[in-house]
Design a protein around this motif. Sequence first.
Motif, PDB file in Angstrom:
ATOM      1  N   LEU A  88       1.011  -1.222  -0.073  1.00 57.28           N
ATOM      2  CA  LEU A  88       0.208  -0.005  -0.011  1.00 57.28           C
ATOM      3  C   LEU A  88       0.926   1.221   0.076  1.00 57.28           C
ATOM      4  N   ARG A  89       1.414   1.736  -1.197  1.00 50.03           N
ATOM      5  CA  ARG A  89       2.233   2.876  -1.250  1.00 50.03           C
ATOM      6  C   ARG A  89       1.393   4.164  -0.843  1.00 50.03           C
ATOM      7  N   PRO A  90       2.051   4.897  -0.050  1.00 47.05           N
ATOM      8  CA  PRO A  90       1.395   6.079   0.457  1.00 47.05           C
ATOM      9  C   PRO A  90       1.023   7.113  -0.576  1.00 47.05           C
ATOM     10  N   HIS A 105      -4.064   2.521  -1.594  1.00 45.90           N
ATOM     11  CA  HIS A 105      -3.596   3.252  -0.006  1.00 45.90           C
ATOM     12  C   HIS A 105      -4.883   4.068   0.383  1.00 45.90           C
ATOM     13  N   THR A 145      -7.301   2.725   3.642  1.00 41.77           N
ATOM     14  CA  THR A 145      -7.574   3.655   4.721  1.00 41.77           C
ATOM     15  C   THR A 145      -8.725   4.044   4.874  1.00 41.77           C
ATOM     16  N   ASN A 169      -2.505   7.637   8.448  1.00 45.64           N
ATOM     17  CA  ASN A 169      -2.460   7.361   6.774  1.00 45.64           C
ATOM     18  C   ASN A 169      -2.920   8.491   6.191  1.00 45.64           C
ATOM     19  N   TRP A 214      -0.887   9.794   3.128  1.00 47.12           N
ATOM     20  CA  TRP A 214      -1.368   9.947   1.685  1.00 47.12           C
ATOM     21  C   TRP A 214      -1.438  11.280   1.315  1.00 47.12           C
ATOM     22  N   ARG A 242       0.445  -3.121   6.647  1.00 44.76           N
ATOM     23  CA  ARG A 242       0.568  -2.312   5.506  1.00 44.76           C
ATOM     24  C   ARG A 242       0.313  -0.875   5.793  1.00 44.76           C
ATOM     25  N   LEU A 243      -0.744  -0.776   6.617  1.00 41.26           N
ATOM     26  CA  LEU A 243      -0.980   0.412   6.793  1.00 41.26           C
ATOM     27  C   LEU A 243       0.032   1.233   7.542  1.00 41.26           C
TER      28      LEU A 243
END
Length: 310
Positions: free
Chosen positions: A25-27, A32, A36, A193, A197, A281-282
Amino acid sequence: MIDEDVVRAADHAARHWHFAMPGPLRPGSEAHRIATCRMFADTFNPYKPAVIEWPTLEPEALARLTSLPIWDIAVQTEGKASRRMLAYADALPDRDMSDAIRLNGWEEQRHREVLSHLVAAYGIKLAPEPEYSVPRDAEWAYLVTGFSECVDSFMAFGLFAMAERSGFFPPQLVETLEPVIQEECRHILLFANWLAWHRARLPLWRRLWFEMRVWAAWVRLAWDRIGMARGMDAPHQKDRQDYAFTVAGAKAVSDETLSMASLLRLCLDENDRRFAGYDPRLVRPSTTPRLARVALRLIGLFTFRRGAGS
């Protein structure tokens, strides 16, 4: 009557969540963002403050509870946080993220209602609440509120565990308040998150300005807490809105003989435990735990040098 099976299922769902989509989960990515917002919606706990069964307390436990100097502060902190989050949600163009933060603001208002019902149930008198105004700069207000919750929740995790272990809070009251404490974990997970993001999507020139605001928010929090620590016992301080729940509560539940190092370790352990059920992953809030680990190393170094010199 409250259905205990329904309560247990909702509590479990509020603490355990995994995103079905595989991969990182790439920011800043769409995955992502979806993860979230879905995490926050899926882990919603539908408890109602009006139907919480507040336990009858023994006189000694009731006296300890009512003597805590935190109730005005706690209620006002939740009211202000709700107003700020709702204002930022209204300013966000992304509908899903706006809905998540709006739900966060609604839950902050529910925390205020929980505390209001608690003080009413146990005969605790509150000062009149101030008017919660709409912030002029919604993003700045959300940043300050989010980072403040990250600090206060980290410490509250340890203090709540300490109050439980020491018997300061009886088991029935611990069980009743536990969902509220876990909900704060969800809140700061959402904030961390959102932060990752949001900053990942900013162009360079806006990113630099945003990072300056992040640093300014931390400086503001540090300055506020230094002022709170210095003036905690001043009579006029009881009327301030910006008290953090943890700063005021720390003195009240610290009768247990626990060193600062032990308290920080307890906070770190509780922090890890409360986040353990959410998808790894978060992004996790990292600044406060990192500062706690630095403080532990400094305490250890100071203790070693003092022992070597004695």
